[in-house]
Design a protein around this motif. Structure first.
Motif, PDB file in Angstrom:
ATOM      1  N   LYS A  92       0.822  -1.219   0.000  1.00  0.00           N
ATOM      2  CA  LYS A  92       0.000   0.000   0.000  1.00  0.00           C
ATOM      3  C   LYS A  92       0.860   1.276   0.000  1.00  0.00           C
ATOM      4  CE  LYS A  92      -3.861  -2.424   0.944  1.00  0.00           C
ATOM      5  NZ  LYS A  92      -3.804  -3.579   0.082  1.00  0.00           N
ATOM      6  N   PHE A  93       1.721   1.392  -1.008  1.00  0.00           N
ATOM      7  CA  PHE A  93       2.607   2.555  -1.119  1.00  0.00           C
ATOM      8  C   PHE A  93       1.810   3.834  -1.329  1.00  0.00           C
ATOM      9  CE2 PHE A  93       5.131  -1.019  -2.894  1.00  0.00           C
ATOM     10  CZ  PHE A  93       6.118  -1.061  -1.926  1.00  0.00           C
ATOM     11  N   GLU A  94       2.386   4.945  -0.869  1.00  0.00           N
ATOM     12  CA  GLU A  94       1.810   6.259  -1.106  1.00  0.00           C
ATOM     13  C   GLU A  94       2.491   6.945  -2.288  1.00  0.00           C
ATOM     14  OE1 GLU A  94       1.008   8.427   2.813  1.00  0.00           O
ATOM     15  OE2 GLU A  94       2.422   6.830   3.351  1.00  0.00           O
ATOM     16  N   VAL A  95       3.781   6.655  -2.460  1.00  0.00           N
ATOM     17  CA  VAL A  95       4.589   7.278  -3.504  1.00  0.00           C
ATOM     18  C   VAL A  95       5.452   6.207  -4.158  1.00  0.00           C
ATOM     19  CG1 VAL A  95       6.451   8.950  -3.965  1.00  0.00           C
ATOM     20  CG2 VAL A  95       4.681   9.496  -2.293  1.00  0.00           C
ATOM     21  N   VAL A  96       5.642   6.336  -5.474  1.00  0.00           N
ATOM     22  CA  VAL A  96       6.557   5.457  -6.205  1.00  0.00           C
ATOM     23  C   VAL A  96       7.623   6.331  -6.848  1.00  0.00           C
ATOM     24  CG1 VAL A  96       6.827   3.866  -8.146  1.00  0.00           C
ATOM     25  CG2 VAL A  96       4.827   3.680  -6.661  1.00  0.00           C
ATOM     26  N   CYS A  97       8.867   5.983  -6.605  1.00  0.00           N
ATOM     27  CA  CYS A  97      10.001   6.661  -7.218  1.00  0.00           C
ATOM     28  C   CYS A  97      10.649   5.652  -8.168  1.00  0.00           C
ATOM     29  CB  CYS A  97      10.965   7.106  -6.124  1.00  0.00           C
ATOM     30  SG  CYS A  97      12.336   8.067  -6.753  1.00  0.00           S
ATOM     31  N   ASN A  98      10.334   5.775  -9.460  1.00  0.00           N
ATOM     32  CA  ASN A  98      10.784   4.788 -10.442  1.00  0.00           C
ATOM     33  C   ASN A  98      12.135   5.197 -11.038  1.00  0.00           C
ATOM     34  OD1 ASN A  98      10.703   2.508 -12.122  1.00  0.00           O
ATOM     35  ND2 ASN A  98       9.867   3.721 -13.782  1.00  0.00           N
ATOM     36  N   LEU A  99      13.188   4.552 -10.552  1.00  0.00           N
ATOM     37  CA  LEU A  99      14.540   4.808 -11.036  1.00  0.00           C
ATOM     38  C   LEU A  99      15.110   3.592 -11.750  1.00  0.00           C
ATOM     39  CD1 LEU A  99      15.798   6.578  -7.794  1.00  0.00           C
ATOM     40  CD2 LEU A  99      14.910   7.644  -9.883  1.00  0.00           C
ATOM     41  N   ALA A 100      14.315   2.542 -11.892  1.00  0.00           N
ATOM     42  CA  ALA A 100      14.767   1.312 -12.541  1.00  0.00           C
ATOM     43  C   ALA A 100      14.640   1.442 -14.051  1.00  0.00           C
ATOM     44  CB  ALA A 100      13.930   0.124 -12.068  1.00  0.00           C
ATOM     45  N   GLU A 128       0.486   1.246 -14.451  1.00  0.00           N
ATOM     46  CA  GLU A 128      -0.788   0.536 -14.276  1.00  0.00           C
ATOM     47  C   GLU A 128      -1.062   0.206 -12.815  1.00  0.00           C
ATOM     48  OE1 GLU A 128      -3.525  -0.505 -16.428  1.00  0.00           O
ATOM     49  OE2 GLU A 128      -2.555   1.282 -17.238  1.00  0.00           O
ATOM     50  N   LEU A 129      -0.050  -0.262 -12.107  1.00  0.00           N
ATOM     51  CA  LEU A 129      -0.245  -0.590 -10.698  1.00  0.00           C
ATOM     52  C   LEU A 129      -0.451   0.661  -9.854  1.00  0.00           C
ATOM     53  CD1 LEU A 129       2.316  -3.494 -10.459  1.00  0.00           C
ATOM     54  CD2 LEU A 129      -0.186  -3.671 -10.260  1.00  0.00           C
ATOM     55  N   SER A 130       0.195   1.735 -10.235  1.00  0.00           N
ATOM     56  CA  SER A 130      -0.022   2.998  -9.528  1.00  0.00           C
ATOM     57  C   SER A 130      -1.453   3.484  -9.704  1.00  0.00           C
ATOM     58  CB  SER A 130       0.969   4.063 -10.034  1.00  0.00           C
ATOM     59  OG  SER A 130       2.280   3.699  -9.698  1.00  0.00           O
ATOM     60  N   ARG A 131      -1.981   3.296 -10.908  1.00  0.00           N
ATOM     61  CA  ARG A 131      -3.384   3.657 -11.154  1.00  0.00           C
ATOM     62  C   ARG A 131      -4.315   2.734 -10.355  1.00  0.00           C
ATOM     63  NH1 ARG A 131      -7.144   1.693 -14.432  1.00  0.00           N
ATOM     64  NH2 ARG A 131      -5.672   0.344 -15.520  1.00  0.00           N
ATOM     65  N   LYS A 132      -4.052   1.434 -10.441  1.00  0.00           N
ATOM     66  CA  LYS A 132      -4.892   0.438  -9.775  1.00  0.00           C
ATOM     67  C   LYS A 132      -4.920   0.637  -8.260  1.00  0.00           C
ATOM     68  CE  LYS A 132      -5.276  -4.587  -9.172  1.00  0.00           C
ATOM     69  NZ  LYS A 132      -4.696  -5.886  -9.545  1.00  0.00           N
ATOM     70  N   TYR A 133      -3.769   0.939  -7.673  1.00  0.00           N
ATOM     71  CA  TYR A 133      -3.678   1.064  -6.225  1.00  0.00           C
ATOM     72  C   TYR A 133      -3.686   2.522  -5.739  1.00  0.00           C
ATOM     73  CZ  TYR A 133      -3.019  -3.917  -6.226  1.00  0.00           C
ATOM     74  OH  TYR A 133      -3.216  -5.281  -6.392  1.00  0.00           O
ATOM     75  N   LYS A 134      -4.071   3.414  -6.640  1.00  0.00           N
ATOM     76  CA  LYS A 134      -4.293   4.826  -6.306  1.00  0.00           C
ATOM     77  C   LYS A 134      -3.088   5.476  -5.613  1.00  0.00           C
ATOM     78  CE  LYS A 134      -9.309   4.201  -6.040  1.00  0.00           C
ATOM     79  NZ  LYS A 134      -9.322   3.345  -7.165  1.00  0.00           N
ATOM     80  N   ILE A 135      -1.921   5.311  -6.227  1.00  0.00           N
ATOM     81  CA  ILE A 135      -0.705   5.925  -5.712  1.00  0.00           C
ATOM     82  C   ILE A 135      -0.833   7.438  -5.869  1.00  0.00           C
ATOM     83  CG2 ILE A 135       1.814   6.094  -5.991  1.00  0.00           C
ATOM     84  CD1 ILE A 135       0.794   3.325  -4.990  1.00  0.00           C
TER      85      ILE A 135
END
Length: 158
Positions: A92-100, A128-135
């Motif tokens: 249940k992340f609040e923020v995603v920092c995509n550096l990969a 897609e997962l950020s949208r699905k899990y409302k990040i």
């Protein structure tokens, strides 16, 4: 905040994890630890973050940092749909920092399929997962380091 940092064993990811955890955030780092750059370098960075090399080599195994209470790591590839979905669902992340990303423009010309898998499909999975899990927020760094000496960070609120 609970933050996912992808590419956590990379140069920027490593420093991002350090900064975020020092600010009191709960950080979960993931990396596939591919061999584009020397994996020893990546394991050395993970060791500095408090992760045991043997534990960090095992895919899909969560490891708690021995140095930072608010820091965990798992070796996961962004194209592994099931594992990455399970991670988002559980954490249940609040923020995603995509550096990969698969780095290197030349590499993309020699291995376009690998490059597409990592940089396009991997990023698609994150979106897609950020949208699905409302990040609440996604931070993304450009995957093309030769084009810009410093990463261009793009933030977006979903």
């Amino acid at each position: 905040m609970k933050i996912l940092v992808t590419g956590a064993a990379g140069f920027i990811g490593f420093h991002t994890c350090l900064k975020l955890v020092s600010q009191g955030h709960e950080v979960y780092g993931i990396d596939n630890i591919n061999d584009y750059y020397d994996p020893k370098l990546k394991f050395d960075r993970l060791n500095e973050l408090g992760f045991n090399k043997i534990e960090a080599t095992i895919f899909k195994t969560e490891v708690q940092s021995s140095k930072y209470e608010g820091l965990r790591f798992s070796r996961i590839d962004l194209v592994d749909d099931l594992s990455i979905n399970n991670l988002f669902e559980v954490e249940k992340f609040e923020v995603v920092c995509n550096l990969a990303a698969q780095a290197g423009v030349r590499y993309s010309l020699i291995n376009p399929r690998d490059y597409m898998q990592s940089n396009i499909l991997g990023f698609f999975n994150i979106l897609e997962l950020s949208r699905k899990y409302k990040i609440k927020k996604i931070l993304y760094a450009s995957s093309s380091e030769p084009a810009a000496p410093t990463p261009a960070l793009i933030t977006s609120t979903l």
